[in-house]
Design a protein around this motif. Sequence first.
Motif, short mmCIF file in Angstrom:
data_model
loop_
_atom_site.label_atom_id
_atom_site.label_comp_id
_atom_site.label_asym_id
_atom_site.label_seq_id
_atom_site.Cartn_x
_atom_site.Cartn_y
_atom_site.Cartn_z
N GLU A 185 15.10 -1.15 -3.09
CA GLU A 185 15.22 -2.61 -2.96
C GLU A 185 14.17 -3.21 -2.03
N ALA A 186 12.99 -2.59 -2.02
CA ALA A 186 11.89 -3.11 -1.22
C ALA A 186 11.04 -4.10 -2.01
N THR A 191 1.84 -17.24 -2.49
CA THR A 191 1.93 -16.85 -1.09
C THR A 191 1.93 -18.06 -0.16
N GLN A 243 5.60 -19.64 -0.52
CA GLN A 243 5.97 -18.79 0.63
C GLN A 243 6.61 -17.47 0.18
N ILE A 244 6.06 -16.89 -0.89
CA ILE A 244 6.57 -15.62 -1.41
C ILE A 244 5.44 -14.59 -1.37
N GLN A 299 6.45 -8.45 -5.84
CA GLN A 299 6.87 -9.27 -4.70
C GLN A 299 7.66 -8.43 -3.71
N LEU A 352 10.41 -7.76 -1.04
CA LEU A 352 11.72 -8.27 -0.67
C LEU A 352 11.92 -8.14 0.84
N PRO A 353 12.90 -8.84 1.40
CA PRO A 353 13.08 -8.85 2.86
C PRO A 353 13.16 -7.47 3.49
N GLY A 354 13.62 -6.46 2.74
CA GLY A 354 13.79 -5.14 3.34
C GLY A 354 12.55 -4.27 3.35
N SER A 405 9.36 -2.40 4.41
CA SER A 405 8.79 -2.01 5.70
C SER A 405 7.27 -2.04 5.64
N ASP A 406 6.64 -1.96 6.81
CA ASP A 406 5.18 -1.94 6.86
C ASP A 406 4.63 -0.72 6.13
#
Length: 309
Positions: free
Chosen positions: A13-14, A150, A154-155, A180, A182-184, A186-187
């Motif tokens: 779910e990234a 972007t 703002q996506i 795209q 998603l909020p989860g 990571s770098d």
Amino acid sequence: MADQLIKVITKDEAFRAFAVDGTKLVQEAASAHETSRLATVVLGRALLATEILAQATLKGEERLNVKMAGRGPIGQIVTEADTKGAVRGYVSNPTIEPIVNDDNQLNVAGAVGNNGAFQVTKFAPYSNPYIGQSIMVSGEIGDDFTYYLTHSEQIPSVIGVGVTMNPDDTVKAAGGFLVQALPGASDAQLADLNEKLQNMPSLASLLGDKKGPLAILDAILGKENYSKLQAVTIGLAAEPDKEAYAKQLATLPSSEIQAMIDEDGGAEVRGKFSGKRHQFTAHELDIILQDVLKREAEEKEDDSSDSTK
């Protein structure tokens, strides 16, 4: 098999992603608009990116219109799409001559230009249109859509589109993708995605293995690392028929229709979005003219009646 767009989400779910094989779509658009080799690539990229944007940002009966004016020799690029997979568009200069870069490849950015405006208008039932704007940043189409998403929506997104041509100026392959975060995410996951995007094979080679959009998703996200959410059949939007154009002609002043009859012996109407031509004979125009004359007489009578009150 019809062209298809597939929506997926990674199992961690990234990311969510969209991939499309629009080879037939671009072939049909090129044929309808009689586009040159360079114009086919530009229009094809724009159609694919617009359909991907529609699937990513619209809901229900919403639709969107994209206008790109990079001030290049191809002129304005206009496209429209909805949530049901229908897309259409045109370029101002469909017969543009080839422009090549130092590698002797078609110079899409040189044709489109990057000194202008990028505008997206969204239409929804029972509400006013929403207009989002950004600037043209490269003229490569995919980069310009990425910048819009972007900075205006703002996506965090990456859009890539490509059209590969055969030596005889027919379309060999056309496709694209959107990824795209998603909020989860990571770098480390973002860095891994960027590396895969940098090293992925060309879209033409991926689409050539007959897996369609899944080949693109496998290359970007890894096989079996995502779950399919939806598949959408895409194609050119239906264009108004001859009867609809007749109704449009009926909105013209009688003097203009009479001129078509006297000077040209008929009229040809060509749809901007479809490229289709509809011929109207002098007899057909005369039937329309009689209705227009009747309408104008009624309007004149109404105006005369109002002035005497």
